[in-house]
Design an enzyme around this catalytic site. Structure first.
Site, PDB file in Angstrom:
ATOM      1  CB  CYS A 167      -1.023   0.008   1.139  1.00 17.28           C
ATOM      2  SG  CYS A 167      -0.567  -0.901   2.608  1.00 17.28           S
ATOM      3  NE  ARG A 184       2.654  -8.960   5.377  1.00 19.85           N
ATOM      4  CZ  ARG A 184       1.337  -8.825   5.315  1.00 19.85           C
ATOM      5  NH1 ARG A 184       0.551  -9.586   6.065  1.00 19.85           N
ATOM      6  NH2 ARG A 184       0.792  -7.938   4.500  1.00 19.85           N
ATOM      7  CD  GLN A 237      -0.565  -8.426   0.909  1.00 19.79           C
ATOM      8  OE1 GLN A 237      -0.033  -7.375   0.570  1.00 19.79           O
ATOM      9  NE2 GLN A 237      -1.224  -8.540   2.046  1.00 19.79           N
ATOM     10  CG  ASP A 253      -2.429  -5.309  -1.768  1.00 26.89           C
ATOM     11  OD1 ASP A 253      -3.509  -5.324  -1.175  1.00 26.89           O
ATOM     12  OD2 ASP A 253      -1.346  -5.058  -1.228  1.00 26.89           O
ATOM     13  CG  HIS A 256      -4.265   0.014  -2.269  1.00 27.99           C
ATOM     14  ND1 HIS A 256      -3.195  -0.764  -2.649  1.00 27.99           N
ATOM     15  CD2 HIS A 256      -4.446  -0.202  -0.943  1.00 27.99           C
ATOM     16  CE1 HIS A 256      -2.738  -1.419  -1.599  1.00 27.99           C
ATOM     17  NE2 HIS A 256      -3.473  -1.097  -0.548  1.00 27.99           N
ATOM     18  CE  LYS A 297     -11.170  -6.319   9.988  1.00 27.04           C
ATOM     19  NZ  LYS A 297      -9.942  -7.140  10.071  1.00 27.04           N
ATOM     20  CG  HIS A 304      -6.086  -0.939   2.459  1.00 31.45           C
ATOM     21  ND1 HIS A 304      -4.748  -0.915   2.179  1.00 31.45           N
ATOM     22  CD2 HIS A 304      -6.319   0.103   3.293  1.00 31.45           C
ATOM     23  CE1 HIS A 304      -4.186   0.094   2.821  1.00 31.45           C
ATOM     24  NE2 HIS A 304      -5.113   0.732   3.502  1.00 31.45           N
TER      25      HIS A 304
END
Length: 690
Positions: free
Chosen positions: A373, A402, A420, A422, A424, A504, A550
């Protein structure tokens, strides 16, 4: 009678035999052909004119369909929906109270045990215990800390049954912090003191089991121990766990257990566990040659083998096209960045423990990325945006890294490097609800392609510690609720379960055997636009902050792949299968013909593999079955001369005869629309022999 595929094929091959000795295979008697008979049969098969090719395929189809029916029945039974903590408050109370009863039973059985925490989890509960070294009262010798064993668990369960049978009342008491501390010190429970220090609210609540045992707890619980159905409780396993997850602290022993409302539910759960063991993605990943974890390279790092890469590539290409079709732009960002970026985003402050160590590059400190992000925020800030440009939708298959302790790593489900899916979205406040609906529509479209159409949905609201005004939290929560209502989806509410930066929606998918998996999420973020000073020019010429969403659908490609393997038991749908059709040559004379078909198929986007042909036909069929190949075709001289193939579906059995172009066109069509091949070809009519 349930036949193994190898035993079944041995049986079918002997249909050609007229005499021979007998071998016992899988509890049934199989006649073994004489050498002369086998040679005669082999010659006929090689010529492509053997009547037994059709017989073998037909009989194999019958057995495979029979086995498939049994497997489907077992899967259906395992998938019968069981209640969850989210949808059944009584079940949650039973599990929480069972955890307390288990802790009491452990301390009754092993008085030296010290209790720590014992929460409920998705399918039951666990409790962590510390067993200190003790001293023999007579000899003064040091007795090592106890290591719980299977017989120990049986003793604990027996003690639990007695506690349940006595029907002790379970009652709540409120006390002051000072009184709670006095009582804890009195019974010598140091871990409870740490737990007490972490409780920030007062009064302190204590739950008692009769006057026999108590613990710090917020509840809820059943009214008495007799409300716990003891025949629906089972202790499952023991594992190690560090106190507070800190490897520098005490090693605890964690007892995992499950509890249900009645013995029937427990039986169904155990059936589900048996089915899950057969579907373990780690076992199937190795068996089907999909991926591996190479310990020489380090734990939690995935190596994608060619066949697994084919499946992954198809997943990603579908994902990309779906996003492009719905107005997203695909972006790519670096794998590392200057540490200052992670300080700006707040990740270094909030997630430092989950990040790898930094590296020095030309006197500057760089960090391998744990998130995507901040990169998207930098791209947004690259130029001043107008309200006319919004919404901006950026999607990325971004690999992140991670730090996970080695003891927490688990196949593809928990790794150190993962991709991911991902995205946005930067939008105006009045666009927010429509954008959320768009995310939910896309989520439904993508997940349904993989066979996931049952969801458990939770809306998480503002926690006690958060950023952003009341007005923006209310507007964002209202937009999430409005989107769910427009979709007509039922959902639960997790009060104060939102992130500190925004509310969320979380979506769990339900698999073929009834398990739920956290995958998709859509989260409002009021934090990063503030931290990165993101702005747009309004219609009035002033500047304002965009709302940032997100959003992930798979969560991570690796984890979703693992879920998909277990959901299908490695039997991928046709459009995803690494090999979609296997050609089984019965003679070397047709190898070049088979290779021509495979080359033609490749140009049409159909994945066809040619068996090496150095095995007997039955073994070739068995190998294709074990590799979960959806379509197979036997190729002999007859097929080469006629330009047709006798086709068999792994799931539907014999599909009949097709000319090659028609077959490849149909496979290509099925590939494009994600359908299984069900088209029937010509069937050869034969008179039944008496």
């Amino acid at each position: 009678m349930k036949l193994g595929s190898g035993a079944a094929m041995s049986l079918f091959l002997t249909l050609a035999a007229t005499s021979g000795a007998f071998h016992r295979v899988s509890s049934f008697v199989v006649p073994v052909a004489s050498r002369a008979a086998r040679q005669s049969s082999r010659a006929a098969v090689v010529s492509g004119k053997s009547p037994f090719i059709g017989t073998i395929l037909k009989q194999q189809s019958l057995v495979s369909r029979s086995m498939s029916a049994v497997a489907e029945a077992e899967t259906k039974e395992a998938a019968e929906e069981l209640p969850t903590n989210e949808n059944d408050d009584e079940l949650l109370r039973i599990r929480h109270s069972s955890a307390h009863v288990m802790a009491m039973a452990v301390q009754q059985t092993f008085p030296e045990a010290q209790v720590t925490i014992g929460p409920w989890i998705d399918n039951g509960f666990y409790y962590d215990f510390y067993f200190p070294e003790t001293t023999d009262a007579e000899t003064g010798e040091t007795i090592p800390s106890r290591k719980l064993t299977e017989p120990d668990l049986k003793k604990v369960k027996k003690s639990m049954d007695k506690i349940i049978g006595k029907n002790y009342p379970i009652t709540m008491e409120e006390v002051s912090r000072e009184e709670a501390k006095r009582r804890i010190e009195e019974i010598g429970e140091p871990f409870k003191l740490e737990i007490l220090d972490s409780i920030k609210t007062e009064p302190i609540t204590i739950y008692h089991i009769g006057d026999q045992w108590w613990d710090l707890c917020a509840g809820p619980h059943v009214e008495s121990t007799g409300k716990i159905p003891k025949k629906a409780v089972a202790l499952q396993s023991v594992a190690g766990a560090y106190w507070r997850g800190d490897e520098n602290r005490e090693m605890l022993q964690r007892i995992y257990a499950t509890a249900w409302k009645d013995p029937t539910q427990l039986k169904k759960y155990k059936k589900m566990l048996e089915e899950a063991k057969k579907r373990d993605h780690r076992m199937l990943g190795q068996k089907l040659n999909l991926f591996s974890i190479q310990e020489d390279a380090g734990g939690g790092l995935v190596f994608w083998h060619p066949k697994g890469s084919v499946v992954r590539s198809n997943i990603e290409e579908f994902w990309k096209q779906q996003h492009i079709d719905t107005g997203y732009d695909i972006v790519y960002t670096p794998h590392i960045a200057n540490l200052d970026l992670w300080k700006t985003s707040g990740h270094f402050d909030f997630y430092k423990e989950g990040m790898f160590d930094q590296m020095s590059v030309e006197d500057e400190t760089y960090q391998i990325k744990p998130m995507n992000c901040p990169f998207h925020c930098l791209m947004y800030k690259d130029e001043l945006r107008s309200y006319r440009e919004l919404p901006i939708r950026w999607a990325e298959l971004g690999t992140v890294y991670r730090y996970e302790r080695s003891g927490t790593l688990h196949g593809l489900m928990r790794v150190r490097g993962f991709t991911q899916d991902d995205a946005h979205i930067f939008c105006l406040p009045d666009q927010l609800e429509d954008e959320i609906v768009g995310v939910l529509d896309l989520t439904e479209s993508i997940l349904s392609r993989f066979g996931f159409d049952k969801y458990d949905i939770m809306l998480s609201t503002r926690p006690s510690k958060s950023v952003g005004s009341d007005e923006i939290w209310d507007a964002a929560t209202s937009a999430l609720v409005g989107a769910l209502e427009r979709k007509g989806w039922e959902y639960g509410i997790d009060e104060e379960g939102g992130a500190f930066y925004g509310p969320k929606i979380d979506l769990k998918i339900r698999d073929a055997i009834g398990r739920t998996w956290q995958c998709s999420t859509v989260q409002c973020d009021f934090n990063l636009p503030e931290r990165f000073d993101l702005e747009y020019v309004t219609a009035e010429g002033t500047r304002d902050r965009p709302i940032m969403l997100h959003r992930a659908i798979f969560g991570s490609v690796e984890r979703f792949f693992g879920i998909l393997v277990e959901n299908t038991a490695g039997d991928f749908p046709l459009w995803l299968a690494p090999v979609q059709m296997k050609l089984l040559p019965v003679t070397d004379g047709v190898q070049d013909f088979c290779k021509e078909i495979a080359a033609k198929a490749k140009k049409m986007g159909v994945r066809v593999e040619v068996d090496r042909g150095n095995e007997r036909l039955a073994k070739q069929i068995r190998n294709a079955e074990q590799s979960r190949v959806p379509i197979m075709a036997v190729v002999g001289m007859k097929e080469m001369e006629s330009g047709t193939l006798a086709v068999r579906s792994r799931k539907l059995g014999d599909l009949g005869s097709f000319d090659i172009d028609s077959l490849l066109n149909e496979l290509s069509r099925c590939n494009d629309v994600a359908e299984e091949m069900t088209l029937m070809g010509e069937k050869e009519e034969k008179k039944e022999e008496e």
